[in-house]
Enzyme design. Structure first.
Site, PDB file in Angstrom:
ATOM      1  N   GLU A  94       0.832  -1.207   0.000  1.00  7.79           N
ATOM      2  CA  GLU A  94       0.000   0.000   0.000  1.00  7.79           C
ATOM      3  C   GLU A  94       0.865   1.254   0.000  1.00  7.79           C
ATOM      4  O   GLU A  94       1.897   1.303   0.670  1.00  7.79           O
ATOM      5  CB  GLU A  94      -0.890  -0.016   1.248  1.00  7.79           C
ATOM      6  CG  GLU A  94      -1.569  -1.360   1.423  1.00  7.79           C
ATOM      7  CD  GLU A  94      -2.643  -1.389   2.498  1.00  7.79           C
ATOM      8  OE1 GLU A  94      -3.289  -2.424   2.642  1.00  7.79           O
ATOM      9  OE2 GLU A  94      -2.833  -0.379   3.201  1.00  7.79           O
ATOM     10  N   CYS A 114       4.766  -6.409   8.757  1.00  7.12           N
ATOM     11  CA  CYS A 114       5.935  -5.967   9.533  1.00  7.12           C
ATOM     12  C   CYS A 114       6.079  -6.901  10.719  1.00  7.12           C
ATOM     13  O   CYS A 114       5.080  -7.336  11.292  1.00  7.12           O
ATOM     14  CB  CYS A 114       5.715  -4.533  10.028  1.00  7.12           C
ATOM     15  SG  CYS A 114       7.078  -3.896  11.035  1.00  7.12           S
TER      16      CYS A 114
HETATM   17 FE1  SF4 Z   1       3.950  -0.594  12.486  1.00  9.56          FE
HETATM   18 FE2  SF4 Z   1       5.799  -0.824  14.358  1.00  9.56          FE
HETATM   19 FE3  SF4 Z   1       6.111  -2.009  12.015  1.00  9.56          FE
HETATM   20 FE4  SF4 Z   1       6.311   0.664  12.179  1.00  9.56          FE
HETATM   21  S1  SF4 Z   1       7.647  -0.866  13.160  1.00  9.56           S
HETATM   22  S2  SF4 Z   1       5.172  -0.521  10.650  1.00  9.56           S
HETATM   23  S3  SF4 Z   1       4.769   1.080  13.749  1.00  9.56           S
HETATM   24  S4  SF4 Z   1       4.560  -2.498  13.534  1.00  9.56           S
END
Ligand code: SF4
Ligand code: SAH
Length: 352
Positions: A94, A114
């Site tokens: 995205e 992530c």
């Molecule tokens: Fe989301 Fe944390 Fe990954 Fe950044 S590091 S994208 S805030 S989960």
């Protein structure tokens, strides 16, 4: 089988050399086609150099892979536009185009999902599905320019993913995006945001172009609060993060954007503001306050606007430059931390 050379994977010079090595000619024409592809979004041979060189152009194109991830859907709210690229295997990444006073800003993804697992972030809930390759990152910018019709002036790696968890591909993408003949963005208009991968911050200090900007998601002034919000704090706590930020600021041209997501009654109290002011003392920072954008899972609440103002006022009184970020794109789940989630993708497909 795709042809061997993709402009999304190569610099102009690498591409021209690759074509030359196969054809034994066409170096200059390949360089011209490369430039046309990035500046106009076509490879039709627009410049007069191609008037008598149609067969050369065809030979170059036969070696050139111009395929890119298709746009699987796009959504608009006001002038904010979010688009999803289909990167194969049922996965999408995205990107969000945001209007700013200085021009368009493109919020880019570096990963699908992530693995950092921050508790307030929708992308974190997905886990890491896969790293994006450099060409898929470049394709997001090309799509913004030539399919969405908006050439971004600024790039921020604040979409899906932790850019410092995919360091090599992100840095290769930055090189491709800033090198001549390509999309030619300025390094000073590119910001990388990290949740606090201290190891990678040191690497960036050593290897990164000093004109690139660094944003650090500080998000809490104490280890107790930060560990609850961000698992990364178990490995790299606030003290380690401070030392890394201090080392980064040792370079006279470098400044850090300290990001701080304000979450009601978790980290938005006046005590937190005072503690944050203390924590950041001695660093060259600009503070960006981001009111929490609720995801689909209502785990936290956004702060009240009075709390946000009070928090900013405390920091300003301590001499900091503070910007309160807007919440553009909330309705289309395009605001910070709202990117991701499998259910959402199904819903998007039916609305596109
Ligand atoms: Fe989301 Fe944390 Fe990954 Fe950044 S590091 S994208 S805030 S989960
Ligand atoms: N992984 C990187 C960059 C992507 S997240 C990082 O964490 O820095 C970009 C920014 O969005 C970060 O500052 C993050 O703290 C913030 N963010 C994540 N979820 C959010 C949410 N629900 N509301 C507001 N900001 C959020």
């Amino acid at each position: 089988m795709h042809p061997p050379y993709s402009p999304f994977k190569l610099t102009q010079q690498e591409y021209a050399e690759a074509i030359f090595s196969k054809l034994g000619k066409g170096r200059e024409h390949a360089a011209l086609l490369y430039r046309e592809w990035f500046s106009h979004g076509t490879a039709d041979g627009l410049t007069p150099s191609f008037h008598n060189a149609e067969s050369l152009r065809q030979n170059i194109l036969a070696l050139t892979d111009l395929s890119l991830p298709p746009v699987s859907s796009s959504l608009v709210e006001g002038s904010t536009c979010k688009f999803l690229l289909d990167v194969g295997g049922g996965l999408t990444c995205e990107s969000v185009l945001l209007p700013m006073r200085s021009g368009w800003t493109l919020c880019l993804s570096s990963q699908v999902g992530c693995r950092m697992g921050c508790s307030f972030c929708e992308t974190g809930r997905m886990g890491l599905l896969r790293n994006l390759r450099a060409d898929e990152i470049v394709a997001q910018v090309w799509t913004a320019c030539h399919i969405m019709g908006k050439r971004p002036r600024n790039l921020v790696f604040m979409g899906m993913g932790e850019p410092f968890d995919n360091y090599d591909e992100v840095m290769r993408a930055v090189l491709l995006l800033t090198s001549s003949g390509g999309l030619k963005l300025y390094p000073r208009n590119i910001t990388l945001s990290t949740s606090g991968r201290v190891d990678a911050i040191y690497r960036f200090i050593e290897e990164g172009d000093p004109s690139l900007h660094l944003a650090v998601s500080v998000n809490a002034p104490t280890d107790a609060i930060r560990t609850k919000l961000m698992a990364v704090n178990r490995k790299f706590d606030l003290e380690a993060l401070y030392r890394a930020m201090q080392a980064y600021c040792a370079h006279p041209r470098r400044l850090i954007f300290a990001e701080y997501v304000l979450i009601r009654e978790i980290n938005d109290t006046p005590e937190c503001a005072a503690a944050l002011a203390n924590y950041l003392r001695g660093l060259r920072v600009k503070i960006n306050l981001i009111p929490y954008n609720p995801g689909r899972h209502l785990r936290y609440l956004p702060p009240t606007s009075a709390t946000v103002e009070a928090f900013a006022a405390i920091l300003r009184a301590e001499g900091y430059r503070v910007l309160v970020r807007g919440t553009k794109g909330q309705a289309i789940m395009a605001a910070c931390g709202q990117l991701g989630g499998r259910k959402e993708k199904v819903a998007f497909k039916s609305t596109s």
